[in-house]
Each structure stands twice: as structure tokens, then as C-alpha cells.
Design an enzyme around this catalytic site. Sequence first.
Site, short mmCIF file in Angstrom:
data_model
loop_
_atom_site.label_atom_id
_atom_site.label_comp_id
_atom_site.label_asym_id
_atom_site.label_seq_id
_atom_site.Cartn_x
_atom_site.Cartn_y
_atom_site.Cartn_z
N CYS A 188 4.14 -23.12 14.59
CA CYS A 188 5.24 -22.75 15.48
C CYS A 188 6.61 -22.94 14.83
CB CYS A 188 5.14 -23.57 16.76
SG CYS A 188 6.41 -23.17 17.96
N CYS A 202 8.34 -17.66 18.80
CA CYS A 202 9.24 -18.66 19.37
C CYS A 202 10.04 -19.35 18.28
CB CYS A 202 8.47 -19.77 20.06
SG CYS A 202 7.37 -19.24 21.32
N CYS A 230 12.10 -28.90 19.42
CA CYS A 230 10.85 -29.39 20.00
C CYS A 230 10.31 -30.53 19.15
CB CYS A 230 9.83 -28.25 20.04
SG CYS A 230 8.31 -28.66 20.91
N GLU A 283 16.83 -19.72 22.60
CA GLU A 283 16.35 -18.34 22.70
C GLU A 283 15.72 -18.06 24.05
OE1 GLU A 283 13.38 -17.61 19.75
OE2 GLU A 283 14.71 -18.19 18.13
N CYS A 310 3.71 -28.53 16.25
CA CYS A 310 2.57 -27.62 16.04
C CYS A 310 2.78 -26.86 14.74
CB CYS A 310 2.42 -26.64 17.21
SG CYS A 310 2.13 -27.46 18.78
N CYS A 333 11.08 -15.07 29.28
CA CYS A 333 10.50 -16.26 28.70
C CYS A 333 11.65 -17.23 28.42
CB CYS A 333 9.77 -15.87 27.41
SG CYS A 333 9.14 -17.26 26.48
#
Length: 340
Positions: free
Chosen positions: A117, A331, A110, A90, A114, A103
Site C-alpha cells: 500500500c 490509495c 497511515c 486524497e 501494509c 472514497c
Amino acid sequence: MININEYTLKELEEYIENLEEKKFHAKQIFKWLHKEQVESFDDMTDISKSLREKLKKQCEIVKLQVIEVQKSKDGTHKFLLSLSDSNAIESVFMKYNHGNTICVSTQVGCKMGCKFCASTKEGYKRNLLASEIEGQIVAIEKYMKEKISNVVYMGIGEPLDNYDNVVKSIRQINNPMGLGIGARHISLSTSGIVPNIYKLADEKIQATLSISLHATTDKKRKEIMPITNKYGTKELLEACRYYIMQTGRRISFEYALIHGVNDSKNDAIELAKLLRGMIAHVNLIPVNEIKEKEYTKSKEESIKQFMTTLNSMGIITTVRRELGKDIDAACGQLRQRYLK
Ligand code: SAH
């Protein structure tokens, strides 16, 4: 095939010389690729046909493809882009007074985990190449037919977990013979990979560093950001002080306000104490609520109280404007939906 967009100018010069061609052609080719953003060697009109043929045999110009675009009423565009191995990432285009901002993602997925997220939910696939990071800007400029003046490394992935490619991409984007976006118009956000903050401080890049802090004590930070188990909050702030000392640049601390988790007046006081004496700035983000997670946005009064408390203790604080409220702005949300 060689992904020719991966070459730095110096590498391109070496490559061209190895082809027994004049070195100065490298500059022309670099400009065609990174400034003019051509998609075919035949568009490089000041390059001889024979050199173009040589390049065509060995190299390819890799492009990112737009799979989906979500448009918000406020002008924000969220892009789902596909890479040449058909992984999807993205990128977000935003209109600010200070210019068009994009961005970018730095990894497919990832590892950080977290809790609030969406990017981390489907795990980690791979690092992005420098050319794939730059390619996001190129693809979006082309789609929007607008120039981008600012880049934030705040999309999917942890930039400092893909250190070499990320730093290379900043240098490529910086290059006046390419996109020519100044380092001061580039921000990089990290969840706190401490050794690489030191490394970055020594690179002499004038990029702005953002730290995703989100909590003030190890105990609370560990609950929402597992990276804290590896690098404690104290160590992280020590690294930040080093970054400021080496670069002279102000650090921006990101703090996502989560109802009942980290948004009390006492949390604000602890945050102010932690940042006292630092050239810092706090950016409060009302947490973007994502599905399957119990976290909810702080109440309006708590956000106000948090901000006033910080301000009264001398900490410069802003509340991030919520762009793209009507689309999957958090995100990783769009990619997550796509994977399903
Ligand atoms: N891995 C890097 C960069 C990507 S995340 C980092 O952690 O900084 C970009 C920013 O968005 C980080 O500050 C991150 O903590 C924040 N973020 C992620 N999910 C969020 C959510 N649901 N609501 C608000 N901010 C979020």
C-alpha cells in the site's frame, strides 16, 4: 476559533443556548452548514444579524481546498485536497450504476505498514476530524456539481485507528438535516483492528463492514500486513462473526491478488474454508502495482481460477472493476507524488 462543523446537532444546541439564544436556531444553523454547505455566516439568511455576528466572532467554517484533480477516461476523479494546516489528503469520486460514490481518507498517512500500500509509505501524521472526513464529500460535491449517494471509507488511513472521529463522521453524514446519506450506503474498510470491530458492532450503525484480508494464514498475512502480529487471523474472523450477529449485515472481504504471493488455487480453497458458513462476500482486487515494490498483479488465468474455485465452494465472489487505471488510482499514490 471554534470549528463549528465539528459540532453535532446536540452540541450545537448547547452552544446556542449558552449564547443565550433560542435552541431552535441550532437546527437552522446545522442545516446551513451540513445541507446547504454555506461558506459564510452571512449566507444564513434566516438567522438574525446579531446571532450571525456572535457566531462570526467565535466560530469559523472550515473548508477543504482542491489542490489537484486527476480525471480518468472512465469518469473517476481523484482529488488532492488540502486541510487547514496544509496537510494533503486524497479522495476519489467514482461513477457506479448504483450512484455516485466517494472514497474518503480518514488519516493523514497511515501506521499500518501494509507492504503493498502506498498510503503508509510516508508514515503517519495525524487523525482527520469528523468535519474533515465530511468535508471531503462537501468539497467534491461542490467541484463536481453532482450529489454523492454512497461513501466508502477506503482512502488513506485506517478508519478503526481513528475510531471516535470516524464514527462521529458517519453519524454526521447520516443526519437527515445534513447530507442525509443512509448508513446502508456507507462502507467502512479495516485492516483488522479487532477490539474496534467489536465496538463498532455495538454502535448499531447499519454500515457495511469490509475486511482487508488478503491472506488466509497468519504466516502469510504477517508478511504483507504487520497488523496480524497484533491481532491474528482467527481472532479477526471471530470478531467478524460477532459483527454479523449484532448487525445482521453481510461482511465483504477484500482480497488483493498478488502474483505468486496469495493467488494459488490452494489459497482460494483455504479462503473458502475460512469463510464457510459466514454471511460473506469476497471482493477480489487485482493488486494496483505501486513503484518501489516488488508486488505484481496476478495473471488473468489465476484471477479466473481463484474466482471459480471460490464460487464452486459456495462463496459469493466478485472481481473489483478497475476504475481510474490511467491515473494514480492506488490509495496514497497521488499524495506521495505531491510530497515529493
Ligand atoms: N486501512 C483500511 C482502509 C484503506 S485501504 C484497510 O486496510 O482496509 C482500502 C483498501 O485498498 C484495502 O482493502 C487495502 O488493502 C486496499 N489496497 C491498498 N493498496 C492496494 C494496492 N496497491 N492494490 C490493491 N488494493 C490495495
